[in-house]
Motif scaffolding. Structure first.
Motif, PDB file in Angstrom:
ATOM      1  N   GLN A  22      -0.621   6.813 -11.878  1.00 42.49           N
ATOM      2  CA  GLN A  22      -0.382   5.663 -12.463  1.00 42.49           C
ATOM      3  C   GLN A  22       0.177   4.481 -11.603  1.00 42.49           C
ATOM      4  O   GLN A  22      -0.337   3.297 -11.536  1.00 42.49           O
ATOM      5  CB  GLN A  22       0.676   5.743 -13.782  1.00 42.49           C
ATOM      6  N   ILE A  23       0.886   5.075 -10.808  1.00 40.32           N
ATOM      7  CA  ILE A  23       1.481   4.018  -9.691  1.00 40.32           C
ATOM      8  C   ILE A  23       0.614   3.452  -8.620  1.00 40.32           C
ATOM      9  O   ILE A  23       0.404   2.237  -8.345  1.00 40.32           O
ATOM     10  CB  ILE A  23       2.504   4.795  -8.621  1.00 40.32           C
ATOM     11  N   VAL A  24      -0.561   4.614  -8.413  1.00 40.08           N
ATOM     12  CA  VAL A  24      -1.435   3.816  -7.127  1.00 40.08           C
ATOM     13  C   VAL A  24      -2.457   2.953  -8.052  1.00 40.08           C
ATOM     14  O   VAL A  24      -2.814   2.199  -7.546  1.00 40.08           O
ATOM     15  CB  VAL A  24      -2.164   5.180  -7.097  1.00 40.08           C
ATOM     16  N   LEU A  25      -2.855   3.381  -9.253  1.00 35.52           N
ATOM     17  CA  LEU A  25      -3.890   2.563 -10.081  1.00 35.52           C
ATOM     18  C   LEU A  25      -3.121   1.222 -10.116  1.00 35.52           C
ATOM     19  O   LEU A  25      -3.796  -0.015 -10.294  1.00 35.52           O
ATOM     20  CB  LEU A  25      -4.163   3.085 -11.657  1.00 35.52           C
ATOM     21  N   PHE A  26      -1.875   1.034 -10.544  1.00 30.71           N
ATOM     22  CA  PHE A  26      -1.184  -0.185 -10.831  1.00 30.71           C
ATOM     23  C   PHE A  26      -1.284  -0.807  -9.479  1.00 30.71           C
ATOM     24  O   PHE A  26      -1.304  -2.353  -9.364  1.00 30.71           O
ATOM     25  CB  PHE A  26       0.258  -0.150 -11.124  1.00 30.71           C
ATOM     26  N   GLY A  27      -0.950  -0.159  -8.266  1.00 25.44           N
ATOM     27  CA  GLY A  27      -1.048  -0.997  -7.195  1.00 25.44           C
ATOM     28  C   GLY A  27      -2.454  -1.424  -6.716  1.00 25.44           C
ATOM     29  O   GLY A  27      -2.532  -2.678  -6.404  1.00 25.44           O
ATOM     30  N   GLY A  28      -3.592  -0.582  -7.055  1.00 25.18           N
ATOM     31  CA  GLY A  28      -4.866  -1.257  -6.663  1.00 25.18           C
ATOM     32  C   GLY A  28      -5.194  -2.304  -7.716  1.00 25.18           C
ATOM     33  O   GLY A  28      -5.709  -3.200  -7.353  1.00 25.18           O
ATOM     34  N   GLY A  29      -4.698  -2.394  -8.979  1.00 24.20           N
ATOM     35  CA  GLY A  29      -4.914  -3.494 -10.003  1.00 24.20           C
ATOM     36  C   GLY A  29      -4.357  -4.787  -9.434  1.00 24.20           C
ATOM     37  O   GLY A  29      -4.936  -5.862  -9.329  1.00 24.20           O
ATOM     38  N   VAL A  30      -2.962  -4.477  -8.941  1.00 24.28           N
ATOM     39  CA  VAL A  30      -2.467  -5.689  -8.332  1.00 24.28           C
ATOM     40  C   VAL A  30      -3.174  -6.618  -7.222  1.00 24.28           C
ATOM     41  O   VAL A  30      -3.261  -7.674  -6.980  1.00 24.28           O
ATOM     42  CB  VAL A  30      -0.710  -5.454  -7.927  1.00 24.28           C
TER      43      VAL A  30
END
Length: 462
Positions: free
Chosen positions: A424-432
């Motif tokens: 979830q953390i990695v996906l959030f960072g990618g989205g940002v």
């Protein structure tokens, strides 16, 4: 020196009363042959993806991790674009594209046909060599094909042509993967026991079929009546100087530069889902080991929906705004995956993000077709291809390291302890990352629109 060729198609552009249908486009004999060649060779490429993975794991020495062997396969596929794309792009513009595509197809057919003999011709290294060389010629074929589209269709058909091209790419990809899986699971069991067919059964069947698709592609291209391309080669101008000219062109053209930068960084963010997607689907969504395939299938369906809808969306919104908006949607979708780790939202977000990606592709390619002159178009499409692959490699490396380092985290949200998985953390960072890139793309679009208005006002006052 190449001069930027920029043609504004701003707010004053007239809406087209009726979109050109795919059926009308396919009545164009030459474009139809080009699309057929693209589709059948793309089908062959995806047909043997799973088979190549199985092949390298079988050939890998016992002292080497099979995962490293598979990683080597992807490196062999991606490396040519990183090292040779600027020079191959120059060749695409210097040489006869039609002949180049035919030769590329025939050489790839010959190379692929050698794969069944890998065990006696060098084992794992030979497989890597064949894939590496094949990708070099693919790197010529794809930009040559993309650069030829504006020479075969009318200007008001470009959006529909790119939409159809992208849609067929996704469809043939799914069919190729399906047929390849069927061959692995079914054909081997049905006919491998027949002695006379052993050399052609199972995985070898798919390999020879892939080689045949390249031959059919070459035949189709040979029947295309390709208008003579404009070739501008200054006397004494070397390929190295043409590569420099390409970078000068990109630097001097804000619209093209913004697309290349945006695409590269968006892939950097999107690559996160390829690395942590399987864990996200299995652990966060509880879909099991094959859950990621469900999300990928929904993503592929979305890609087709987005590509098809681009045809009428570009009659309502400018392609530049559509490109930026699609980036925003992709970024927010990745953030949504992280914030709402549940099956239903994930499936919906897969469809939405896939649709946005399809729109982004069609918009970007159409802008390239409209803004770039024929004598440099091949180099620009090759640069875009290299941009995509470089962003993907960097993303895979960084995301893998982050996912294994961060681990799960516990946060106090409104007095409640909530566990957030590393995926979830990695996906959030990618989205940002993708969202920030979309803001950059919007800012460039607005700046160019304001500049066009000022120039129009100044011209009217003279």
């Amino acid at each position: 020196m190449l001069c930027p060729e920029v043609r504004s198609n701003g707010a004053g552009r007239k809406l087209i009363a009726r979109q050109v249908s795919y059926r009308q486009l396919l009545k164009n004999r030459d474009f139809g042959l080009l699309i057929f060649a693209q589709s059948i060779s793309n089908f062959g490429d995806w047909l043997i993806i799973g088979i190549l993975v199985a092949m390298v794991t079988e050939l890998v020495p016992t002292n080497i991790n099979p995962a490293l062997a598979v990683a080597g396969l992807w490196i062999a596929k991606i490396a040519p674009s990183l090292f040779f794309s600027p020079f191959i792009g120059a060749l695409v513009d210097r040489t006869d594209r039609k002949k180049g595509m035919i030769y590329s197809d025939l050489i790839r057919a010959g190379l692929v046909a050698l794969l069944p003999f890998s065990s006696v011709l060098g084992g794992l290294f030979f497989v890597y060599l064949v894939i590496f060389l094949s990708e070099i010629f693919t790197l010529f074929f794809v930009p040559a094909k993309d650069a030829s589209i504006p020479n075969l269709v009318k200007k008001d058909q470009l959006v529909d042509a790119n939409s159809l091209s992208f849609t067929l790419n996704q469809v043939t990809m799914l069919i190729g993967l399906g047929v390849g899986t069927t061959i692995i699971l079914v054909v081997n069991r049905l006919i491998a026991f027949v002695p006379v067919l052993k050399n052609f059964a199972g995985t070898n069947t798919a390999i020879y079929l892939d080689a045949t698709t390249f031959v059919f592609s070459a035949i189709a291209v040979s029947f295309i009546h390709m208008p003579k391309q404009r070739v501008k080669v200054d006397k004494g101008h070397t390929i190295f100087e043409e590569v420099k000219d390409t970078f000068r062109f990109i630097a001097a053209n804000p619209k093209i530069k913004s697309i290349i930068i945006s695409v590269g960084f968006s892939v950097l963010g999107l690559g996160t889902i390829l690395v942590v997607g399987p864990q996200y689907a299995q652990v966060d969504l509880g879909l099991g080991r094959d859950g990621f395939l469900i999300l990928l299938t929904m993503l592929a369906v979305g890609l087709v929906i987005g590509a098809v809808s681009s045809s009428w969306l570009t009659h309502i919104i400018s392609k530049e705004s559509l490109f930026s908006a699609s980036l925003t949607i992709v970024g927010l979708s990745l953030i949504g995956f992280a914030v709402f780790p549940a099956v239903t939202p994930a499936i919906i977000l897969s469809l939405i993000s896939g649709s946005a990606l399809g729109i982004m592709y069609v918009s970007a390619y159409t802008i390239f077709h409209e803004q770039v002159s024929d004598d440099i178009r091949g180099r620009l499409f090759t640069a875009l291809e290299a941009d995509l692959r470089l962003g993907l490699i960097i993303s895979l490396l960084i995301t893998s390291a982050l996912a294994s380092t961060i681990g799960d985290q516990k946060l106090n949200i409104f007095g409640q302890m909530v566990t957030i998985n590393s995926s979830q953390i990695v996906l959030f960072g990618g989205g940002v990352i993708v969202f920030v890139v979309s803001l950059y793309a919007f800012s460039v679009t607005r700046a160019l629109a304001r500049k066009a208005i000022v120039e129009k006002v100044n011209a009217s006052e003279k």
